[in-house]
Design an enzyme around this catalytic site. Structure first.
Site, PDB file in Angstrom:
ATOM      1  N   LYS A 219       0.832  -1.202   0.000  1.00  0.00           N
ATOM      2  CA  LYS A 219       0.000   0.000   0.000  1.00  0.00           C
ATOM      3  C   LYS A 219       0.869   1.256   0.000  1.00  0.00           C
ATOM      4  O   LYS A 219       0.625   2.192  -0.778  1.00  0.00           O
ATOM      5  CB  LYS A 219      -0.931   0.020   1.208  1.00  0.00           C
ATOM      6  CG  LYS A 219      -1.931   1.178   1.190  1.00  0.00           C
ATOM      7  CD  LYS A 219      -2.660   1.332   2.498  1.00  0.00           C
ATOM      8  CE  LYS A 219      -1.805   2.034   3.528  1.00  0.00           C
ATOM      9  NZ  LYS A 219      -2.538   2.389   4.764  1.00  0.00           N
TER      10      LYS A 219
ATOM     11  N   ASP B 210      -6.607   1.089   1.143  1.00  0.00           N
ATOM     12  CA  ASP B 210      -6.593   1.138   2.604  1.00  0.00           C
ATOM     13  C   ASP B 210      -7.939   0.658   3.126  1.00  0.00           C
ATOM     14  O   ASP B 210      -8.761   0.132   2.367  1.00  0.00           O
ATOM     15  CB  ASP B 210      -6.268   2.555   3.090  1.00  0.00           C
ATOM     16  CG  ASP B 210      -7.380   3.551   2.784  1.00  0.00           C
ATOM     17  OD1 ASP B 210      -8.342   3.192   2.047  1.00  0.00           O
ATOM     18  OD2 ASP B 210      -7.306   4.688   3.274  1.00  0.00           O
TER      19      ASP B 210
END
Length: 219
Positions: free
Chosen positions: A127, A145
């Site tokens: 991420k 997320d």
């Protein structure tokens, strides 16, 4: 239809992102930073923490240590003093100092434009790498997320059992014209409108398209 990866039609997906773009043509991260290195550090610090909380800490940290060299000179204990208001601050301080060492030793102090090199840095996962590749280098990545994972499933845009499945689904269904800013639009929508406990459907620009069964307003 847009394919198995979405419960929305192609036309509906196009409309979703057209509305997001009309409302916010140039979305920005809520994290505050002054360089690619500072963005990298801020994203590492943001794991299991709010952007607001990270900004409070980095407003003091970055003026004192704006570069990898300065972070290394500050040391783990020094970094801890600046970020102790953030969750998991001890582990994060170690990672920030270690990744600064690695940037100096392997990349001339610069943030690399390479996923493998980014993910090899301490404290940097997929991420975080996606965020840096997108914001710094303009790559059409999708940093999934908790907000994006939730709303991709809730809206029906890109259902998936885990963040990687949602990432791959989003990369498949989001039109190329919107990919550069797509993850920002989705994060902001999840953070401020399509919230976890009680989505603000009365404020939602895509409420007529959303597939969520428990909307707080009639459509």
């Amino acid at each position: 239809m847009a394919g198995r990866a979405s419960r929305l039609t192609r036309a509906e997906i196009q409309t979703v992102f057209e509305r997001f773009r009309a409302a916010n043509p140039e979305p920005k991260s809520d994290l505050e930073y002054g360089s690619p290195f500072q963005l990298l550090v801020a994203v590492v610090l943001s794991a299991q923490a709010t952007d607001k909380g990270v900004n409070v800490a980095t407003r003091k940290l970055f003026p004192a240590a704006p570069t990898p060299e300065a972070i290394v000179s500050l040391g783990v204990a020094g970094v801890e003093d600046y970020i102790k208001t953030i969750g998991l601050f001890r582990a994060k301080a170690k990672n920030v100092v270690a990744l600064s060492h690695q940037l100096l030793e392997k990349h001339g102090g610069e943030v690399p434009n390479d996923r493998a090199a980014l993910e090899a840095l301490p404290g940097v996962g997929r991420k975080t790498a996606n965020v840096v590749l997108n914001i710094v280098f303009g790559e059409p990545t999708m940093a999934v997320d908790t907000h994006i994972f939730r709303i991709a499933n809730r809206i029906g845009l890109a259902p998936g059992k885990d963040v990687l499945a949602v990432e791959h689904a989003l990369l498949k269904v989001v039109p190329k014209a919107f990919m550069l800013h797509a993850h920002h639009w989705l994060i902001l929508h999840g953070r401020y409108v399509c919230t976890a406990r009680k989505p603000l459907c009365e404020r939602c620009s895509i409420v007529d398209i959303c597939r969520y069964r428990d909307k707080t307003v009639a459509t």
